[in-house]
Design a protein around this motif. Structure first.
Motif, PDB file in Angstrom:
ATOM      1  N   SER A 100    -121.174  -4.574  34.772  1.00 18.15           N
ATOM      2  CA  SER A 100    -120.669  -5.845  34.362  1.00 18.15           C
ATOM      3  C   SER A 100    -121.759  -6.861  34.381  1.00 18.15           C
ATOM      4  O   SER A 100    -121.679  -7.765  33.486  1.00 18.15           O
ATOM      5  N   THR A 101    -122.648  -6.810  35.439  1.00 19.34           N
ATOM      6  CA  THR A 101    -123.669  -7.660  35.291  1.00 19.34           C
ATOM      7  C   THR A 101    -124.714  -7.597  34.020  1.00 19.34           C
ATOM      8  O   THR A 101    -124.941  -8.785  33.502  1.00 19.34           O
ATOM      9  N   LEU A 102    -124.982  -6.266  33.510  1.00 22.03           N
ATOM     10  CA  LEU A 102    -125.640  -5.909  32.302  1.00 22.03           C
ATOM     11  C   LEU A 102    -124.665  -6.537  31.439  1.00 22.03           C
ATOM     12  O   LEU A 102    -125.558  -7.401  30.201  1.00 22.03           O
ATOM     13  N   TYR A 103    -123.594  -6.449  31.356  1.00 24.29           N
ATOM     14  CA  TYR A 103    -122.641  -7.037  30.006  1.00 24.29           C
ATOM     15  C   TYR A 103    -123.053  -8.480  30.094  1.00 24.29           C
ATOM     16  O   TYR A 103    -123.133  -9.132  29.029  1.00 24.29           O
ATOM     17  N   GLY A 104    -123.015  -9.330  31.137  1.00 25.25           N
ATOM     18  CA  GLY A 104    -123.183 -10.548  31.266  1.00 25.25           C
ATOM     19  C   GLY A 104    -124.742 -11.049  30.646  1.00 25.25           C
ATOM     20  O   GLY A 104    -125.088 -12.152  30.066  1.00 25.25           O
ATOM     21  N   MET A 105    -125.612 -10.209  30.989  1.00 22.22           N
ATOM     22  CA  MET A 105    -127.158 -10.349  30.563  1.00 22.22           C
ATOM     23  C   MET A 105    -127.408 -10.359  29.139  1.00 22.22           C
ATOM     24  O   MET A 105    -127.999 -10.875  28.504  1.00 22.22           O
ATOM     25  N   MET A 106    -126.646  -9.217  28.597  1.00 26.20           N
ATOM     26  CA  MET A 106    -126.593  -9.103  27.204  1.00 26.20           C
ATOM     27  C   MET A 106    -126.004  -9.960  26.230  1.00 26.20           C
ATOM     28  O   MET A 106    -126.641 -10.549  25.243  1.00 26.20           O
ATOM     29  N   ALA A 107    -125.004 -10.770  26.978  1.00 29.64           N
ATOM     30  CA  ALA A 107    -124.502 -11.769  26.205  1.00 29.64           C
ATOM     31  C   ALA A 107    -125.298 -13.137  25.999  1.00 29.64           C
ATOM     32  O   ALA A 107    -125.357 -13.766  25.184  1.00 29.64           O
ATOM     33  N   ARG A 108    -126.468 -13.404  27.096  1.00 33.72           N
ATOM     34  CA  ARG A 108    -127.311 -14.387  27.228  1.00 33.72           C
ATOM     35  C   ARG A 108    -128.398 -13.998  26.602  1.00 33.72           C
ATOM     36  O   ARG A 108    -129.434 -14.796  26.593  1.00 33.72           O
TER      37      ARG A 108
END
Length: 322
Positions: A100-108
């Motif tokens: 889930s953290t990676l998901y957020g990082m990829m969005a940014r």
């Protein structure tokens, strides 16, 4: 650890979308405009993403279940605060799964860095992959769930240092002042940076003379530790401005402004499940006005040059922003 789910995230890196379940998230947005100039490259150094549990299942051993909080909501938050960069930290509700953290990082994209949670089963190959994707540290949680025994905390800290020292990552600790006092010799000797969350667990009502705070200040002054002056509402009960947290922040900044970073702690999870509720019941997020929270920074650090260190220069050094 990174899971097979995370390997699928590349397909959505260019455009993260919300589904109907995510749209019901209730993460707070700023109600108060920022009242001072935010320097270019400013960073919110402590946030979390709570993704759709159908895609990002919660850890069975968690002690609470939060409401959802999406990358889109986080982007709206930072647009309102004039914050360009972000550090996303894996919360305890996911255990050692950082998807889930990676998901957020990829969005940014390039404006994001991550702090992971790992365990002794996390392979070095996963750490290799995390490093390529922007993770720069691991979080050791000695607070949520009540880990207060130094005989547990000391070996866990030492093991964490061993896992990351060859990579130049840092170890981030969510803990109490009593634990900081118990491990201060290990922190002072650490070959990697050490970062304490949320004022190091200090309680504003007890002031700068509370047991253990002097040890925290000493570690900061010597350059052996960073402190996040984040989540002031966790240190203080005097909202919405948390005025009694000011002496803590001011003491830490005065000790060594080069070792202080700032963060919202968005989306402000409540990590305590009420006694009459089950861990699997959703606990509402705290509704914190992050605009008003950010406006306390000039109170804590009146000089613009010091605020630039806290918001820009120190995060660049610690998290490897370019």
């Amino acid at each position: 650890m990174l899971t097979r789910r995370s390997m699928m995230l590349a397909s959505i890196a260019a455009g993260v979308t919300m589904n109907s379940k995510t749209a019901s998230a209730k993460a707070a947005q700023p109600a108060t405009p920022v009242n001072f100039e935010i320097p270019a490259g400013a960073c919110d150094c402590h946030t979390h993403i709570h993704g759709d549990p159908e895609k990002f299942p919660f850890f069975a051993g968690r002690v609470y279940t939060p409401e959802l909080a999406s990358p889109e909501e986080m982007s709206a938050l930072h647009k309102a605060l004039n914050i360009e960069r972000v550090v996303i930290v894996t919360p305890s509700v996911y255990g050692p799964d950082n998807s889930s953290t990676l998901y957020g990082m990829m969005a940014r994209g390039a404006s994001a860095r991550g702090v992971a949670v790992i365990d002794d089963k996390t392979p070095e190959t996963d750490l290799d992959t995390m490093q390529k994707r922007g993770f720069r540290g691991i979080r050791l949680n000695l607070a949520t769930g009540g880990v207060n025994d130094p005989t547990v905390g000391r070996p866990r800290f030492s093991a964490a240092v061993e896992r990351v020292k060859a990579r130049g990552w840092h170890v981030q600790l969510f803990t109490s002042l009593s634990m900081i006092s118990a491990i201060k010799d290990l922190v002072a000797a650490s070959p990697v940076p050490v970062v304490f969350d949320h004022f190091g667990g200090a309680q504003a009502a007890l002031g700068v003379g509370q047991p253990g705070f002097a040890d925290l200040v000493e570690l900061v002054k010597s350059g052996k530790a960073y402190v996040k002056i984040s989540g002031a509402y966790r240190a203080s009960k005097l909202g919405p401005d948390y005025a009694d947290a000011a002496p803590l922040a001011q003491a830490l900044i005065a000790a060594n402004a080069d070792r202080i970073v700032w963060g919202t702690d968005w989306p402000h999870p409540d990590s305590v499940t009420p006694a009459d509720r089950k861990v699997t019941d959703v606990t509402p997020l705290f509704q914190i006005d992050d605009g008003r929270l950010l406006n306390q920074l000039p109170v804590w650090a009146p000089a613009a040059a010091i605020r630039k260190k806290i918001l820009v220069d120190n995060p660049m050094r610690l998290y490897g922003f370019s």
